[in-house]
Design an enzyme around this catalytic site. Sequence first.
Site, PDB file in Angstrom:
ATOM      1  N   CYS A 219      -8.194 -13.516   4.768  1.00 58.84           N
ATOM      2  CA  CYS A 219      -8.858 -13.045   3.553  1.00 58.84           C
ATOM      3  C   CYS A 219      -9.467 -11.691   3.854  1.00 58.84           C
ATOM      4  O   CYS A 219      -9.917 -11.430   4.963  1.00 58.84           O
ATOM      5  CB  CYS A 219      -9.949 -14.040   3.149  1.00 58.84           C
ATOM      6  SG  CYS A 219     -10.731 -13.661   1.564  1.00 58.84           S
TER       7      CYS A 219
ATOM      8  N   CYS B 127     -18.038 -17.941   5.626  1.00 61.43           N
ATOM      9  CA  CYS B 127     -16.741 -18.603   5.421  1.00 61.43           C
ATOM     10  C   CYS B 127     -15.831 -18.382   6.623  1.00 61.43           C
ATOM     11  O   CYS B 127     -15.761 -17.280   7.176  1.00 61.43           O
ATOM     12  CB  CYS B 127     -16.076 -18.037   4.166  1.00 61.43           C
ATOM     13  SG  CYS B 127     -14.470 -18.774   3.798  1.00 61.43           S
TER      14      CYS B 127
ATOM     15  N   GLY C  56      -8.117 -17.408   1.118  1.00 62.83           N
ATOM     16  CA  GLY C  56      -7.714 -16.208   0.400  1.00 62.83           C
ATOM     17  C   GLY C  56      -8.442 -16.001  -0.912  1.00 62.83           C
ATOM     18  O   GLY C  56      -9.190 -16.855  -1.360  1.00 62.83           O
ATOM     19  N   GLU C  57      -8.205 -14.835  -1.489  1.00 58.89           N
ATOM     20  CA  GLU C  57      -8.806 -14.492  -2.785  1.00 58.89           C
ATOM     21  C   GLU C  57      -7.667 -14.434  -3.810  1.00 58.89           C
ATOM     22  O   GLU C  57      -6.875 -13.479  -3.809  1.00 58.89           O
ATOM     23  CB  GLU C  57      -9.543 -13.148  -2.660  1.00 58.89           C
ATOM     24  CG  GLU C  57      -9.931 -12.488  -3.970  1.00 58.89           C
ATOM     25  CD  GLU C  57     -10.777 -13.368  -4.897  1.00 58.89           C
ATOM     26  OE1 GLU C  57     -11.756 -13.988  -4.442  1.00 58.89           O
ATOM     27  OE2 GLU C  57     -10.440 -13.423  -6.095  1.00 58.89           O
TER      28      GLU C  57
ATOM     29  N   SER D  95     -10.492 -19.730  -8.433  1.00 61.23           N
ATOM     30  CA  SER D  95     -11.834 -19.392  -7.956  1.00 61.23           C
ATOM     31  C   SER D  95     -11.823 -17.984  -7.375  1.00 61.23           C
ATOM     32  O   SER D  95     -10.945 -17.635  -6.592  1.00 61.23           O
ATOM     33  CB  SER D  95     -12.236 -20.406  -6.878  1.00 61.23           C
ATOM     34  OG  SER D  95     -13.537 -20.139  -6.406  1.00 61.23           O
TER      35      SER D  95
ATOM     36  N   SER E 172     -17.493 -17.516  -7.573  1.00 64.00           N
ATOM     37  CA  SER E 172     -18.336 -17.858  -6.432  1.00 64.00           C
ATOM     38  C   SER E 172     -19.512 -16.895  -6.409  1.00 64.00           C
ATOM     39  O   SER E 172     -19.367 -15.737  -6.020  1.00 64.00           O
ATOM     40  CB  SER E 172     -17.533 -17.747  -5.136  1.00 64.00           C
ATOM     41  OG  SER E 172     -16.524 -18.723  -5.137  1.00 64.00           O
ATOM     42  N   LEU E 173     -20.649 -17.381  -6.849  1.00 63.64           N
ATOM     43  CA  LEU E 173     -21.798 -16.494  -7.032  1.00 63.64           C
ATOM     44  C   LEU E 173     -22.662 -16.462  -5.772  1.00 63.64           C
ATOM     45  O   LEU E 173     -22.973 -15.413  -5.241  1.00 63.64           O
ATOM     46  CB  LEU E 173     -22.600 -17.005  -8.233  1.00 63.64           C
ATOM     47  CG  LEU E 173     -23.475 -15.976  -8.920  1.00 63.64           C
ATOM     48  CD1 LEU E 173     -22.649 -14.841  -9.490  1.00 63.64           C
ATOM     49  CD2 LEU E 173     -24.279 -16.659 -10.024  1.00 63.64           C
TER      50      LEU E 173
HETATM   51  N1  SAH Z   1     -11.928 -16.454  -2.460  1.00 64.43           N
HETATM   52  C1  SAH Z   1     -12.156 -17.425  -3.493  1.00 64.43           C
HETATM   53  C2  SAH Z   1     -11.527 -18.772  -3.243  1.00 64.43           C
HETATM   54  C3  SAH Z   1     -11.633 -19.367  -1.859  1.00 64.43           C
HETATM   55  S1  SAH Z   1     -13.195 -20.009  -1.337  1.00 64.43           S
HETATM   56  C4  SAH Z   1     -13.655 -17.565  -3.741  1.00 64.43           C
HETATM   57  O1  SAH Z   1     -14.429 -16.970  -3.006  1.00 64.43           O
HETATM   58  O2  SAH Z   1     -14.029 -18.237  -4.695  1.00 64.43           O
HETATM   59  C5  SAH Z   1     -13.492 -21.438  -2.288  1.00 64.43           C
HETATM   60  C6  SAH Z   1     -14.979 -21.799  -2.307  1.00 64.43           C
HETATM   61  O3  SAH Z   1     -15.419 -22.307  -1.042  1.00 64.43           O
HETATM   62  C7  SAH Z   1     -15.859 -20.583  -2.594  1.00 64.43           C
HETATM   63  O4  SAH Z   1     -16.844 -20.887  -3.536  1.00 64.43           O
HETATM   64  C8  SAH Z   1     -16.442 -20.329  -1.240  1.00 64.43           C
HETATM   65  O5  SAH Z   1     -17.600 -19.600  -1.325  1.00 64.43           O
HETATM   66  C9  SAH Z   1     -16.655 -21.727  -0.733  1.00 64.43           C
HETATM   67  N2  SAH Z   1     -16.972 -21.780   0.697  1.00 64.43           N
HETATM   68  C10 SAH Z   1     -16.599 -20.901   1.635  1.00 64.43           C
HETATM   69  N3  SAH Z   1     -17.105 -21.248   2.844  1.00 64.43           N
HETATM   70  C11 SAH Z   1     -17.808 -22.385   2.654  1.00 64.43           C
HETATM   71  C12 SAH Z   1     -18.528 -23.246   3.530  1.00 64.43           C
HETATM   72  N4  SAH Z   1     -18.607 -23.008   4.827  1.00 64.43           N
HETATM   73  N5  SAH Z   1     -19.120 -24.337   2.988  1.00 64.43           N
HETATM   74  C13 SAH Z   1     -18.990 -24.603   1.659  1.00 64.43           C
HETATM   75  N6  SAH Z   1     -18.307 -23.835   0.814  1.00 64.43           N
HETATM   76  C14 SAH Z   1     -17.731 -22.735   1.284  1.00 64.43           C
END
Ligand code: SAH
Length: 353
Positions: free
Chosen positions: A110, A117, A157-158, A189, A212-213
Amino acid sequence: MTDLRDLSFEELRAACAGLNEPAFRARQIFAWLYQKKASSFEAMTDLPRDLREKLSACFSFPPLEVTGLTRSRDGTAKTLFRLADGLLVETVFIPSKNRKTVCLSTQVGCKFACAFCASGLLGFRRDLTTAEIIGQVLYVRDILGIGLTNIVFMGMGEPLDNFDNVEKAIRILNDPRGFGFAARRMTVSTSGFVPGIARFKKLDLQVNLSVSLHAADDETRNRLMPINRRFPLAEVMAACEDYLGEGGRKLTFEVVLIKGVNDRPEDAERLARIARDLRAKVNLIPYSPVPGLPFERPGDEDLSAFVRRLEVRGQEATLRDSKGSDIQAACGQLALRSGSPAAVPENPKPSEG
Ligand code: SAH
């Protein structure tokens, strides 16, 4: 050799025309691929033999190669795939009482490197192709034998940064001539990739959007998400407002709650304010620890207190524990695998995003 699953219905029709075949061949082939589960051109018995031969000279549709399947105590199953170029990517199947959800990856690694993450730790390798995205769904349906109720683009990924391939995958999955999956049961997402949100609106499909805020102020969000420096909250909010438009659409804010970082009373207050303004749903996810990262999950009492703070301000929220944490399949844990990062190929060639 072109992978047939990289073709939209229209592209397939054009390819058939190129082979001097009538348009209805595209319908037949689409049905074989996505409804009748053909595994070879041989199996497409209502196509003339010479067409099957012509097709197999230019096209293929190999299943994704599975290199690992791990099942969690809670029923979550994580599959590791080896792509044709040796890169590895993961898909998670998540069962719950009334849902059977597949969580799809859209990129290897990503570019966005959220601080908490695992996926970003590896850097970005490449976009997944449409065939690789669809292949994950076909694997769950045809190999695991699961009747899915929901498809979420929330793996590695995004998705909005791989827009063309994700869009094509969504259209093939949604097309009644293809996989025939309800748009309303799909969710994309995004980390708040503003140009992608505007494009997503134009798709004019009923696919859900989740943003994802993680924080409702720029200072905290900057700490957690480098993308916030490029697209700060005000721009994300403006994109969300524009997306919502005249009504009809809905929006979800995801917030991963991290102890002492974004679970403070003022975080709840700010979140309630902006979610209420946009009438957004709020999904709270307790942080799943990632080895090597300095973040922790809040305690249960702090989690409930956060939910209550939203509720007294008139903002409903769901608090859902991310599943599959015992097999490193929980949110943000993808790409972690007993010591060796899953997305690292034998000869890594990092590319900067
Ligand atoms: N890039 C996209 C989709 C992938 S992440 C996005 O950011 O939305 C999917 C979700 O998992 C996002 O809300 C992300 O913030 C969350 N996420 C990432 N790492 C995490 C973790 N360690 N614990 C819980 N949720 C997490």
